[in-house]
Design an enzyme around this catalytic site. Structure first.
Site, mmCIF file in Angstrom:
data_model
loop_
_atom_site.group_PDB
_atom_site.id
_atom_site.type_symbol
_atom_site.label_atom_id
_atom_site.label_comp_id
_atom_site.label_asym_id
_atom_site.label_seq_id
_atom_site.Cartn_x
_atom_site.Cartn_y
_atom_site.Cartn_z
ATOM 1 N N GLY A 120 0.840 -1.192 0.000
ATOM 2 C CA GLY A 120 0.000 0.000 0.000
ATOM 3 C C GLY A 120 0.870 1.235 0.000
ATOM 4 N N SER A 121 0.305 2.328 0.479
ATOM 5 C CA SER A 121 1.032 3.593 0.427
ATOM 6 C C SER A 121 2.139 3.641 1.478
ATOM 7 C CB SER A 121 0.049 4.738 0.671
ATOM 8 O OG SER A 121 -0.535 4.579 1.942
ATOM 9 N N GLU A 174 5.635 -3.228 1.023
ATOM 10 C CA GLU A 174 5.729 -2.935 -0.411
ATOM 11 C C GLU A 174 4.941 -1.652 -0.619
ATOM 12 O OE1 GLU A 174 7.368 -4.588 -2.635
ATOM 13 O OE2 GLU A 174 7.755 -6.492 -1.641
ATOM 14 N N CYS A 197 2.091 0.570 -8.698
ATOM 15 C CA CYS A 197 3.136 1.030 -7.780
ATOM 16 C C CYS A 197 4.429 1.350 -8.518
ATOM 17 C CB CYS A 197 3.385 -0.013 -6.708
ATOM 18 S SG CYS A 197 3.670 -1.645 -7.398
ATOM 19 N N GLU A 227 3.667 10.667 -5.397
ATOM 20 C CA GLU A 227 3.027 9.579 -6.125
ATOM 21 C C GLU A 227 1.580 9.977 -6.439
ATOM 22 O OE1 GLU A 227 2.009 5.920 -4.040
ATOM 23 O OE2 GLU A 227 2.802 4.778 -5.720
HETATM 24 P P1 NAD Z 1 -3.395 2.401 1.220
HETATM 25 O O1 NAD Z 1 -2.074 2.505 1.899
HETATM 26 O O2 NAD Z 1 -4.353 3.501 1.399
HETATM 27 O O3 NAD Z 1 -4.152 1.077 1.666
HETATM 28 C C1 NAD Z 1 -3.542 -0.196 1.615
HETATM 29 C C2 NAD Z 1 -4.198 -1.076 2.643
HETATM 30 O O4 NAD Z 1 -3.961 -0.532 3.939
HETATM 31 C C3 NAD Z 1 -5.715 -1.192 2.491
HETATM 32 O O5 NAD Z 1 -6.115 -2.508 2.800
HETATM 33 C C4 NAD Z 1 -6.230 -0.219 3.526
HETATM 34 O O6 NAD Z 1 -7.515 -0.538 4.017
HETATM 35 C C5 NAD Z 1 -5.189 -0.352 4.618
HETATM 36 N N1 NAD Z 1 -5.112 0.834 5.463
HETATM 37 C C6 NAD Z 1 -5.385 2.116 5.112
HETATM 38 N N2 NAD Z 1 -5.250 2.932 6.176
HETATM 39 C C7 NAD Z 1 -4.878 2.148 7.221
HETATM 40 C C8 NAD Z 1 -4.610 2.405 8.591
HETATM 41 N N3 NAD Z 1 -4.700 3.631 9.113
HETATM 42 N N4 NAD Z 1 -4.237 1.355 9.377
HETATM 43 C C9 NAD Z 1 -4.160 0.102 8.865
HETATM 44 N N5 NAD Z 1 -4.442 -0.199 7.590
HETATM 45 C C10 NAD Z 1 -4.794 0.821 6.770
HETATM 46 O O7 NAD Z 1 -3.050 2.121 -0.308
HETATM 47 P P2 NAD Z 1 -4.067 1.993 -1.504
HETATM 48 O O8 NAD Z 1 -4.605 3.358 -1.778
HETATM 49 O O9 NAD Z 1 -5.017 0.878 -1.260
HETATM 50 O O10 NAD Z 1 -3.093 1.527 -2.699
HETATM 51 C C11 NAD Z 1 -2.279 2.399 -3.366
HETATM 52 C C12 NAD Z 1 -0.870 2.371 -2.794
HETATM 53 O O11 NAD Z 1 -0.371 1.032 -2.821
HETATM 54 C C13 NAD Z 1 0.094 3.174 -3.634
HETATM 55 O O12 NAD Z 1 0.903 3.932 -2.785
HETATM 56 C C14 NAD Z 1 0.900 2.115 -4.360
HETATM 57 O O13 NAD Z 1 2.182 2.523 -4.753
HETATM 58 C C15 NAD Z 1 0.945 1.028 -3.349
HETATM 59 N N6 NAD Z 1 1.258 -0.256 -3.993
HETATM 60 C C16 NAD Z 1 2.508 -0.779 -3.831
HETATM 61 C C17 NAD Z 1 2.845 -1.985 -4.445
HETATM 62 C C18 NAD Z 1 4.221 -2.580 -4.292
HETATM 63 O O14 NAD Z 1 4.378 -3.771 -4.570
HETATM 64 N N7 NAD Z 1 5.215 -1.831 -3.857
HETATM 65 C C19 NAD Z 1 1.893 -2.661 -5.215
HETATM 66 C C20 NAD Z 1 0.625 -2.103 -5.359
HETATM 67 C C21 NAD Z 1 0.323 -0.901 -4.720
#
Ligand code: NAD
Length: 497
Positions: free
Chosen positions: A244-245, A267, A302, A401
């Site tokens: 995630g982010s 990641e 990502c 990003e």
């Molecule tokens: P996000 O970080 O908002 O969410 C990812 C996950 O974390 C979700 O399941 C979400 O519900 C959870 N989450 C959100 N806030 C949280 C909190 N306060 N506490 C615990 N969990 C929480 O990311 P997104 O918007 O779903 O996805 C986009 C991001 O993912 C981008 O930054 C992208 O670069 C990244 N990404 C990285 C890869 C990699 O392999 N490096 C692959 C795909 C996506």
């Protein structure tokens, strides 16, 4: 739950019955609070279904079930060859249901059905299969100790693993965690993103059907601040595999430090440089790769090559080609098999991308094409592929990003400046370079601070090589045998002669 195998995809979508409940301890159930949240189709803006809004109390149940399954040894101590058999069956069932899963993915995140069928599904199925095949080939070590001592160094599953994943490739990202974590013998609690819970929920039943014992795979849909945080802070979760982010990745490090120092694998985000040097002898190929690298999955990738770093002598010729491709790429109905560009995942994400575009204009960068919402009359969240020129690497457009179809072009003079610009970012997920000079390519591959480097190609990969980032793109690796490091512990066993 099933999907008809004939008729248009829209017909099949209408006949689809969608499961929105959590999967805990081997069965589907509503959230204990009874709360649900609306799951919206990004291509229409309309509600598809209601999904269980799991909270700390549901997470508690799932962790208890996962722990009980782990301690019983029913999965963790099963012979690897048996786990392999069950996981192979799991991947086969995913394959049998690939049209249904592709349809769910397409409806859930606005992804073209063609891409889901030919990209996401093979990737997810292949991943589970790869780790199934790997698990009975994972050896320990015997340490070179003194003659009167034997030290075996063995790998053991870490225990209860939480997999917290994003919405851009929901099933694929989930599989990158489930594959190694399950193969290693762990019990897993999967928390899909709130925007994209449907395939995660569906595959839980397929896992059970394949023979995963109850408690070994649980799925808790819900919001990050509630279900995600509860997993991150839980005292009985041993590891978190997070994608995630970067912002939320940092939160997981904090949760870990404030609870039981659970192992965290991150990641996270990226702002990947895509360098094209003046000696590139395949401008058409480079232009196609640049366009695919930022417009594929509408830029919600990502490792998207979101910064085009190009030498001045070829800039105009390259941009002309990239802009021509961008203009041809028309977003459309994800359920039309001809569509290659789908919707942005949510109204909030579309607004965020458009804000970035406006800021870029305000910073003085020039829009060559795109920059606006399209197909608003559908109610969906579509956006035109966007190319910016005259970007300075210090601009927010080049540093943040965006996670949308927005390319920022930065002009440089020579390889050294290209590398300096490429590395001038908090991220380090991936990088690409086009040159016909092997010395420049090699110099770049060593200098680029990124977990993945592509030379004369972009976004290539399969399960055999690790994927992950340097710097604030995270640590730990998905894919390949290296992924086991996130979900296994080493134990040294000493025996006196
Ligand atoms: P996000 O970080 O908002 O969410 C990812 C996950 O974390 C979700 O399941 C979400 O519900 C959870 N989450 C959100 N806030 C949280 C909190 N306060 N506490 C615990 N969990 C929480 O990311 P997104 O918007 O779903 O996805 C986009 C991001 O993912 C981008 O930054 C992208 O670069 C990244 N990404 C990285 C890869 C990699 O392999 N490096 C692959 C795909 C996506």
């Amino acid at each position: 739950m099933n999907v008809s195998t004939s008729g248009s995809w829209a017909d099949r979508a209408r006949q689809l019955s969608i499961e929105g409940r959590a999967f805990i301890d081997g069965s589907y159930r509503a959230a204990l609070s009874g709360k649900t949240f609306a799951n919206v189709n990004p291509a229409t803006g309309r509600v598809l279904t209601e999904v269980a809004a799991c909270d700390a109390e549901d997470v508690e149940l799932a962790v208890r079930s996962a722990r009980q399954a782990f301690e019983s040894g029913v999965w963790a101590r099963m012979a690897p060859v048996e786990r392999k058999r069950i996981l192979l069956k799991f991947s086969e069932l995913m394959s049998t249901h690939r049209e249904e899963l592709a349809l769910l993915e397409s409806l859930d995140v606005g992804k073209p059905i063609t891409n889901a069928l030919n990209g996401d599904l093979p990737s997810a199925i292949g991943c589970i299969q790869w780790y199934a095949e790997a698990i009975d080939k994972l050896y320990g070590e015997v340490a070179p100790t003194a003659p009167d001592l034997t030290a075996m160094v063995v790998r053991e599953p870490i225990g209860v693993v939480a997999a917290v994943v994003p919405w851009n490739y929901p099933l694929s990202m989930a599989s990158w965690k489930l594959g190694p974590a399950l193969a290693a013998g762990n019990s897993v609690i999967l928390k899909p993103a709130e925007q994209s819970p449907l395939t995660a929920i569906r595959i839980a039943a397929l896992g059970m059907e394949a023979g995963l014992p109850p408690g070994v795979l649980n799925v808790v849909p819900g919001f990050g601040e509630t279900a995600g945080q509860a997993l991150g802070r839980h005292m009985d979760v041993d590891a978190v595999g997070f994608t995630g982010s970067t912002e939320v990745g940092k939160l997981f490090m904090r949760y870990s430090g404030e609870s039981n120092i659970k192992r965290i694998g991150l990641e996270c985000g990226g702002k990947s440089p895509h360098i094209v040097l003046a000696d590139c002898d395949d401008l058409d190929g480079a232009a196609r790769a640049v366009a695919a690298g930022i417009f594929g999955n509408v830029g919600q990738v990502c490792n998207a090559g979101s910064r085009l770093i190009v030498e001045e002598p070829i800039r105009d010729a390259l941009l002309e080609r990239v802009v021509a491709i961008a203009r041809e790429l028309k977003p459309g109905d994800p359920l039309d098999p001809a569509t290659r560009l789908g919707a942005i995942v949510s109204s909030a994400q579309l607004s965020s991308v458009l804000q970035h575009v406006q800021r870029g204009k305000d910073e003085g960068a020039r829009v060559l094409t795109g920059g606006e919402r399209v197909l608003a009359e559908t109610g969906g969240f579509f956006m035109a592929p966007t190319v910016f020129d005259r970007v300075d690497n210090g601009m927010r457009l080049a540093q943040e990003e965006i996670f949308g179809p927005v390319l920022a072009t930065i002009t440089v003079d020579g390889l050294d400046q290209a590398l300096a610009v490429a590395n001038n970012t908090i991220y380090g997920l991936a990088a690409g370079i086009w040159t016909r000079d092997i010395r420049k390519a090699q110099k770049a591959s060593k200098a680029l601070r990124a977990g993945v480097v592509w030379i004369n190609c972009f976004d290539k990969g399969n399960m055999s090589a690790p994927f992950g980032g340097f710097k604030q793109s995270g640590f730990g690796r998905d894919k390949s045998m290296h992924a086991f490091d996130k979900y296994m512990d080493w134990k040294a066993v000493w025996t006196a002669a």
